[in-house]
Design a protein around this motif. Structure first.
Motif, PDB file in Angstrom:
ATOM      1  N   PRO A 373      18.922 -40.380  21.333  1.00 43.21           N
ATOM      2  CA  PRO A 373      19.824 -40.945  21.077  1.00 43.21           C
ATOM      3  C   PRO A 373      19.863 -42.178  22.573  1.00 43.21           C
ATOM      4  O   PRO A 373      19.528 -41.308  23.500  1.00 43.21           O
ATOM      5  CB  PRO A 373      20.975 -40.739  21.471  1.00 43.21           C
ATOM      6  N   HIS A 374      21.013 -42.786  22.403  1.00 46.45           N
ATOM      7  CA  HIS A 374      20.323 -43.913  23.504  1.00 46.45           C
ATOM      8  C   HIS A 374      22.275 -44.585  24.063  1.00 46.45           C
ATOM      9  O   HIS A 374      22.499 -44.502  22.831  1.00 46.45           O
ATOM     10  CB  HIS A 374      19.874 -45.483  23.128  1.00 46.45           C
ATOM     11  N   PRO A 375      22.850 -43.580  24.975  1.00 45.31           N
ATOM     12  CA  PRO A 375      24.119 -43.759  25.160  1.00 45.31           C
ATOM     13  C   PRO A 375      24.032 -45.250  25.537  1.00 45.31           C
ATOM     14  O   PRO A 375      23.995 -45.468  26.971  1.00 45.31           O
ATOM     15  CB  PRO A 375      24.129 -43.011  26.128  1.00 45.31           C
ATOM     16  N   HIS A 447      23.567 -51.798  29.478  1.00 47.34           N
ATOM     17  CA  HIS A 447      22.171 -51.263  29.034  1.00 47.34           C
ATOM     18  C   HIS A 447      22.027 -49.395  29.342  1.00 47.34           C
ATOM     19  O   HIS A 447      23.489 -48.708  28.785  1.00 47.34           O
ATOM     20  CB  HIS A 447      21.917 -50.978  30.722  1.00 47.34           C
ATOM     21  N   CYS A 448      20.951 -48.815  29.143  1.00 46.42           N
ATOM     22  CA  CYS A 448      21.382 -47.957  29.029  1.00 46.42           C
ATOM     23  C   CYS A 448      21.133 -46.371  29.856  1.00 46.42           C
ATOM     24  O   CYS A 448      20.547 -46.556  31.104  1.00 46.42           O
ATOM     25  CB  CYS A 448      19.580 -46.853  28.366  1.00 46.42           C
ATOM     26  N   HIS A 449      22.334 -45.552  29.762  1.00 40.97           N
ATOM     27  CA  HIS A 449      23.017 -45.039  30.892  1.00 40.97           C
ATOM     28  C   HIS A 449      21.992 -43.728  30.688  1.00 40.97           C
ATOM     29  O   HIS A 449      22.300 -42.991  31.614  1.00 40.97           O
ATOM     30  CB  HIS A 449      24.265 -44.036  30.604  1.00 40.97           C
ATOM     31  N   SER A 452      16.834 -42.564  34.040  1.00 39.29           N
ATOM     32  CA  SER A 452      14.925 -43.424  33.014  1.00 39.29           C
ATOM     33  C   SER A 452      14.814 -44.491  32.267  1.00 39.29           C
ATOM     34  O   SER A 452      13.757 -44.724  33.081  1.00 39.29           O
ATOM     35  CB  SER A 452      14.307 -41.878  33.483  1.00 39.29           C
ATOM     36  N   HIS A 453      15.436 -44.616  31.668  1.00 37.88           N
ATOM     37  CA  HIS A 453      15.439 -45.311  30.497  1.00 37.88           C
ATOM     38  C   HIS A 453      15.738 -46.790  31.189  1.00 37.88           C
ATOM     39  O   HIS A 453      15.085 -47.650  31.238  1.00 37.88           O
ATOM     40  CB  HIS A 453      16.425 -45.444  29.479  1.00 37.88           C
ATOM     41  N   LEU A 454      17.191 -46.992  32.024  1.00 35.00           N
ATOM     42  CA  LEU A 454      17.601 -47.691  32.845  1.00 35.00           C
ATOM     43  C   LEU A 454      16.400 -48.738  33.557  1.00 35.00           C
ATOM     44  O   LEU A 454      16.500 -50.061  33.640  1.00 35.00           O
ATOM     45  CB  LEU A 454      18.823 -48.096  33.546  1.00 35.00           C
TER      46      LEU A 454
HETATM   47 CU   LIG Z   1      17.940 -44.721  26.638  1.00 35.30          CU
END
Ligand SMILES: [Cu+2]
Length: 478
Positions: A373-375, A447-449, A452-454
């Motif tokens: 899941p991407h918050p 952005h994704c919270h 590391s994705h951000l």
């Molecule tokens: Cu993400």
């Protein structure tokens, strides 16, 4: 920092206990923060270097979970790791003759297999402490002490996690959730909260547990497939048996495995899964603002942005809208706020442009399989979570989709939040539809919270209300 509501804000407390509104207000005024976080012993710079050297997202393997900054590295037994390994990942591990590491993490050599042909990786470049070697530490444990003689306690549960999505619960105490992301909701009562990065849940705990136990476990367990990790804090209060000899406050050194002073019954196991079908779990969209405020009839969207989210090239490079966001490139240009773009100029992959006072739909599409899941977090204002689904988003906009599949949408009193979680993908793509009104002219990150994705590029900039941007005074321009 606690931001209190305006004095005339309507509160939903009579929906919880009509005769105890004053007690609830008193509890709310004394709310205690409960910060949940994950902790890694490597610095962000070291982690970034590990990722570049290995081609693998090493940021996902943590050393401990913390409650209000307190906790310890806690190494699970091999039996517990085996018992709690998720059915979602067990087949892939078994097929490749692998097991989760001593830290409860994916073995690094699994990443090249999951990434498939074409991925350039070098698991050997990762120091063993990052994924594999678990070294227990001594630490302190947070104790939440409720004031004696009170009926209710209010907690502000805040996730400041970098990576983890948590199952949060207090043994034997259901949680009355009365606000999310700093906004009142129609109160709901659940045993367990699913808490993603950046979420804020305000909850009441009723201090009426019968019996003589005074110490209850506060359980925080990561729900990410990539690692088994958890922690326990202590919830303590005196009931009428205040002088009961069984009450012994606990202090001093602590490791998670030494929680023998907690004899209360947990709602979740160490992997964050409910221990029985009776245990209720709050998901991210089942909260509705109080009072209802989504305009009726539902406003129509002036613009729809369909954003394709996922990995690009390797496991640590990410995009929210097909193109990874380069933080370095944006650091090297003049601030976007300095020059209002021409509204007619339109949007690119990394900068979306909206006109003030219009309604905007953001459709997040996750086409790749086996995605977490991407918050997603929007700066500048909150939005309404209109719907979510499995499979491709095959429609041009929400109006068309909702006409065809009304059961997938809530256009009456949708969840109102500043974070929106895309559904995880397993065997099919997923999508999430969010609507907001552009009422706050400016340049805002979306952005994704997951940190590391951000860092890996999962971000875009929304230039909201460009037709209302002011002139930047000359002394700031130069
Ligand atoms: Cu993400």
């Amino acid at each position: 920092m606690i931001i209190k509501p305006k004095a005339d804000t309507a509160k939903p407390f009579d929906l919880i206990a009509p005769t105890e509104v004053a007690l609830l207000e008193e509890a709310e005024a004394a709310a205690k923060p409960l910060l949940l976080s994950d902790w890694r012993h490597r610095t962000s710079e070291e982690t970034w270097d590990d990722q570049v050297a290995s081609g693998i997202e090493t940021a996902v393997c943590m050393d401990s979970l913390l409650v209000n900054g307190k906790g310890a590295v806690n190494c699970w037994s091999r039996q517990e790791i085996t018992r709690h390994t998720s059915p979602g990942i067990a087949p892939a591990l078994a097929q490749n003759n692998m097991v989760l590491t001593d830290k409860g993490c994916f073995p690094p050599s699994l990443f090249p297999i999951l990434l498939g042909a074409g991925a350039v990786t070098n698991p050997g470049a990762i120091p063993p402490s990052v994924f594999e070697v678990c070294t227990p530490t001594q630490g302190s444990r947070e104790t939440i002490q409720a004031p004696s003689g009170k009926k209710w306690l209010a907690l502000d549960v805040i996730s400041s996690a970098g990576v983890g999505t948590f199952a949060f619960s207090i043994d034997e105490h259901p949680l009355w959730v009365y606000a999310v992301d700093g906004h009142y909701i129609e109160p709901v009562r659940y045993d367990v909260l699913t808490v993603v990065n950046g979420d804020r849940y305000s909850v009441f705990v009723e201090l009426t547990n019968p019996g003589k136990k005074n110490n209850f476990g506060i359980r925080v367990a990561s729900l990410a497939l990539v690692q088994l990790i958890d922690t326990t804090a202590l919830f303590s209060y005196s009931t009428k048996t205040e002088r009961d000899s069984s009450y012994k406050p606990t202090h001093g050194p602590y490791t998670n495995s030494s929680s023998s002073d907690i004899i209360s019954k947990p709602y979740t196991n160490r992997a964050g899964q409910p221990v029985s079908p009776e245990v209720t779990v709050l998901d991210h969209t089942s909260t509705h603002p109080f009072p209802a405020q989504f305009p009726q009839p539902a406003p129509s969207a002036a613009q729809t942005f369909i954003l394709t989210a996922g990995n690009v090239g390797n496991s640590y490079t990410w995009a929210l809208n097909a193109t990874p966001f380069s933080h370095a490139a944006f650091d090297n240009i003049a601030p976007l706020l300095y020059t209002a773009p021409d509204p007619a100029q339109g949007s690119g992959n990394l900068t979306l442009t909206t006109k003030n006072a219009t309604w905007i739909d953001l459709i997040f599409v996750v086409p790749a399989l086996s995605q977490p899941p991407h918050p997603i977090h929007k700066h500048g204002n909150r939005g309404y979570i209109l719907g979510a689904g499995q499979g491709e988003f095959t429609w041009p906009d929400v109006a068309t989709a909702a006409a065809e599949r009304p059961e997938l949408f809530n256009l009456v009193n949708p969840s109102y939040r500043d974070g929106f979680v895309t559904p995880a993908t397993a065997q099919a793509p997923t999508w999430l539809a969010v609507r907001y009104q552009s009422t706050n002219p400016g340049a805002w990150m979306l952005h994704c919270h997951i940190q590391s994705h951000l860092t890996g590029g999962m971000a875009v900039v929304i230039l909201d209300g460009v037709d209302e941007w002011p002139e930047v005074p000359e002394e700031y321009q130069n």
